[in-house]
Design a protein around this motif. Structure first.
Motif, PDB file in Angstrom:
ATOM      1  N   ILE A   2      -6.197   8.043 -10.229  1.00 11.11           N
ATOM      2  CA  ILE A   2      -6.753   7.176  -9.189  1.00 11.11           C
ATOM      3  C   ILE A   2      -6.552   7.783  -7.810  1.00 11.11           C
ATOM      4  CG2 ILE A   2      -6.492   4.918  -8.068  1.00 11.11           C
ATOM      5  CD1 ILE A   2      -5.645   3.867 -10.873  1.00 11.11           C
ATOM      6  N   LEU A   4      -7.478   7.059  -3.592  1.00 14.19           N
ATOM      7  CA  LEU A   4      -7.966   6.018  -2.698  1.00 14.19           C
ATOM      8  C   LEU A   4      -9.270   6.444  -2.032  1.00 14.19           C
ATOM      9  CD1 LEU A   4      -4.985   4.319  -0.916  1.00 14.19           C
ATOM     10  CD2 LEU A   4      -5.894   4.002  -3.174  1.00 14.19           C
ATOM     11  N   PRO A  14      -8.200  -0.951   4.990  1.00 15.15           N
ATOM     12  CA  PRO A  14      -7.385  -2.081   5.456  1.00 15.15           C
ATOM     13  C   PRO A  14      -6.048  -2.106   4.710  1.00 15.15           C
ATOM     14  CG  PRO A  14      -9.554  -2.801   4.689  1.00 15.15           C
ATOM     15  CD  PRO A  14      -9.366  -1.401   4.212  1.00 15.15           C
ATOM     16  N   VAL A  16      -2.990  -4.753   4.002  1.00 11.52           N
ATOM     17  CA  VAL A  16      -2.520  -6.141   4.098  1.00 11.52           C
ATOM     18  C   VAL A  16      -1.001  -6.112   3.932  1.00 11.52           C
ATOM     19  CG1 VAL A  16      -2.666  -8.458   3.095  1.00 11.52           C
ATOM     20  CG2 VAL A  16      -4.673  -6.943   3.059  1.00 11.52           C
ATOM     21  N   GLN A  18       2.439  -7.987   3.494  1.00 12.91           N
ATOM     22  CA  GLN A  18       2.881  -9.269   2.964  1.00 12.91           C
ATOM     23  C   GLN A  18       4.408  -9.317   2.882  1.00 12.91           C
ATOM     24  OE1 GLN A  18       1.317  -9.914  -1.032  1.00 12.91           O
ATOM     25  NE2 GLN A  18       1.145 -12.133  -0.703  1.00 12.91           N
ATOM     26  N   PHE A  30      -4.877  -1.015   9.910  1.00 10.21           N
ATOM     27  CA  PHE A  30      -5.647   0.017   9.214  1.00 10.21           C
ATOM     28  C   PHE A  30      -4.852   1.306   9.087  1.00 10.21           C
ATOM     29  CE2 PHE A  30      -9.692  -2.044   8.652  1.00 10.21           C
ATOM     30  CZ  PHE A  30      -9.564  -3.134   9.482  1.00 10.21           C
ATOM     31  N   LEU A  40       4.239   5.954   2.533  1.00 11.73           N
ATOM     32  CA  LEU A  40       4.799   6.168   1.187  1.00 11.73           C
ATOM     33  C   LEU A  40       6.031   7.070   1.243  1.00 11.73           C
ATOM     34  CD1 LEU A  40       1.433   6.699  -0.773  1.00 11.73           C
ATOM     35  CD2 LEU A  40       2.876   4.642  -0.747  1.00 11.73           C
ATOM     36  N   GLU A  70       6.865  -2.611  -2.085  1.00 13.28           N
ATOM     37  CA  GLU A  70       5.874  -2.403  -3.163  1.00 13.28           C
ATOM     38  C   GLU A  70       4.515  -2.098  -2.524  1.00 13.28           C
ATOM     39  OE1 GLU A  70       4.826  -5.923  -5.601  1.00 13.28           O
ATOM     40  OE2 GLU A  70       5.188  -4.691  -7.352  1.00 13.28           O
ATOM     41  N   VAL A  71       3.789  -1.161  -3.116  1.00 10.51           N
ATOM     42  CA  VAL A  71       2.466  -0.792  -2.608  1.00 10.51           C
ATOM     43  C   VAL A  71       1.457  -0.918  -3.748  1.00 10.51           C
ATOM     44  CG1 VAL A  71       1.072   0.973  -1.444  1.00 10.51           C
ATOM     45  CG2 VAL A  71       3.534   0.828  -1.003  1.00 10.51           C
ATOM     46  N   LEU A  72       0.427  -1.709  -3.512  1.00 17.72           N
ATOM     47  CA  LEU A  72      -0.609  -1.940  -4.523  1.00 17.72           C
ATOM     48  C   LEU A  72      -1.964  -1.530  -3.955  1.00 17.72           C
ATOM     49  CD1 LEU A  72       0.483  -5.617  -5.339  1.00 17.72           C
ATOM     50  CD2 LEU A  72       0.988  -3.623  -6.762  1.00 17.72           C
ATOM     51  N   THR A  73      -2.857  -1.066  -4.846  1.00 12.58           N
ATOM     52  CA  THR A  73      -4.245  -0.919  -4.426  1.00 12.58           C
ATOM     53  C   THR A  73      -5.114  -1.721  -5.392  1.00 12.58           C
ATOM     54  OG1 THR A  73      -5.959   0.611  -3.660  1.00 12.58           O
ATOM     55  CG2 THR A  73      -4.803   1.207  -5.710  1.00 12.58           C
ATOM     56  N   THR A  79      -8.461  -0.527  -0.513  1.00 12.68           N
ATOM     57  CA  THR A  79      -7.610  -1.425   0.271  1.00 12.68           C
ATOM     58  C   THR A  79      -6.208  -1.346  -0.306  1.00 12.68           C
ATOM     59  OG1 THR A  79      -9.497  -2.942   0.475  1.00 12.68           O
ATOM     60  CG2 THR A  79      -7.330  -3.834   1.034  1.00 12.68           C
ATOM     61  N   VAL A  80      -5.191  -1.548   0.530  1.00  9.41           N
ATOM     62  CA  VAL A  80      -3.827  -1.641  -0.015  1.00  9.41           C
ATOM     63  C   VAL A  80      -3.177  -2.949   0.411  1.00  9.41           C
ATOM     64  CG1 VAL A  80      -3.326   0.824  -0.308  1.00  9.41           C
ATOM     65  CG2 VAL A  80      -2.892  -0.277   1.923  1.00  9.41           C
ATOM     66  N   VAL A  81      -2.319  -3.455  -0.465  1.00 12.77           N
ATOM     67  CA  VAL A  81      -1.425  -4.562  -0.133  1.00 12.77           C
ATOM     68  C   VAL A  81      -0.024  -3.964  -0.153  1.00 12.77           C
ATOM     69  CG1 VAL A  81      -0.358  -6.684  -1.031  1.00 12.77           C
ATOM     70  CG2 VAL A  81      -2.847  -6.483  -0.980  1.00 12.77           C
TER      71      VAL A  81
ATOM     72  N   PHE B 100      -5.591  -6.541  -7.209  1.00 14.78           N
ATOM     73  CA  PHE B 100      -4.513  -5.589  -6.863  1.00 14.78           C
ATOM     74  C   PHE B 100      -3.580  -5.377  -8.046  1.00 14.78           C
ATOM     75  CE2 PHE B 100      -5.477  -4.722  -2.514  1.00 14.78           C
ATOM     76  CZ  PHE B 100      -6.296  -5.780  -2.146  1.00 14.78           C
ATOM     77  N   VAL B 102      -3.090  -2.226  -9.387  1.00 17.58           N
ATOM     78  CA  VAL B 102      -2.727  -0.797  -9.431  1.00 17.58           C
ATOM     79  C   VAL B 102      -1.561  -0.581  -8.475  1.00 17.58           C
ATOM     80  CG1 VAL B 102      -3.549   1.554  -9.104  1.00 17.58           C
ATOM     81  CG2 VAL B 102      -5.149  -0.230  -9.865  1.00 17.58           C
ATOM     82  N   TRP B 109      -0.579   6.476  -8.630  1.00 14.80           N
ATOM     83  CA  TRP B 109      -1.105   5.122  -8.820  1.00 14.80           C
ATOM     84  C   TRP B 109      -1.151   4.807 -10.309  1.00 14.80           C
ATOM     85  CZ3 TRP B 109      -1.153   2.291  -4.660  1.00 14.80           C
ATOM     86  CH2 TRP B 109      -1.342   2.893  -3.416  1.00 14.80           C
TER      87      TRP B 109
END
Lengths: 125, 125
Positions: A2, A4, A14, A16, A18, A30, A40, A70-73, A79-81, B100, B102, B109
């Motif tokens: 994967i 990005l 973007p 996000v 949290q 951004f 990272l 924690e980092v999610l896509t 996009t990442v959360v 989300f 991933v 990832w």
């Protein structure tokens, strides 16, 4: 593998941010590939400011840094959360815990500002 | 009076869709002024698809609509967070509860896909 997709938004995605405990969305900013990698690698959140056209680390002035937990896509990897521990009292430069303190109520946007620090004190001109 | 800033992104704003009970970020999509107004008026989430270049209501095909519970904007009014009740099992078109799924783990990832419906069944070609 994967990868990005930064192309959709001309090199940006973007991000996000949290609160990793409460789930509150603290801010949305951004990142480009460099600031995502810095985030990272350093475990602190780095962004690209579209208005100031520069890289910045959250908390570089205020001390209110964010520790990455924690980092999610997402399904189309554009996009990442990022779940963080927010250091200091607040994430928003206005002193509010979260940047999202304006609510749609009865047909208009209503501010629910409750600053936890004085921006004039924290951000010396 | 607060007015949303659609200019920064050429007429669009990011919309972060959050489960109003769990706080889970379900998806991030984009809205223009028309789809934001449709969302506020209908109480269902409407978006502008940058890839398909068209308006769409979440759940128009799958039935997995989203009931708007709360709409927030941020300090510079260029992003919205919308708390929703997710109808149906999942928000993501892949069948996952959230888009989300991933996660960044040990330098790459990693997918944690757990579809709650079969997209081939739900999205008839």
């Amino acid at each position: 593998m994967i990868k990005l997709d930064f192309e959709k938004m001309g090199g940006l995605i973007p991000a996000v941010i949290q609160d990793h405990e409460s789930g509150e969305v603290l801010m949305v900013a951004f990142m480009d590939e460099k600031t995502l990698n810095l985030t990272l690698e350093t475990g602190k959140t780095w962004f690209f400011s579209r208005t100031r056209n520069k890289y910045w680390m959250k908390g570089e002035e205020s001390g209110n840094t964010q520790e990455v937990k924690e980092v999610l896509t997402d399904c189309d990897a554009d996009t990442v959360v990022i779940k963080v521990k927010q250091n200091g009292p607040a994430a928003c430069h206005t002193g509010n815990r979260s940047c999202f303190y304006v609510k749609w109520e009865n047909g208009e946007w209503v501010e629910h500002s409750n600053p936890l620090f004085d921006p004039n004190e924290v951000y010396k001109k």
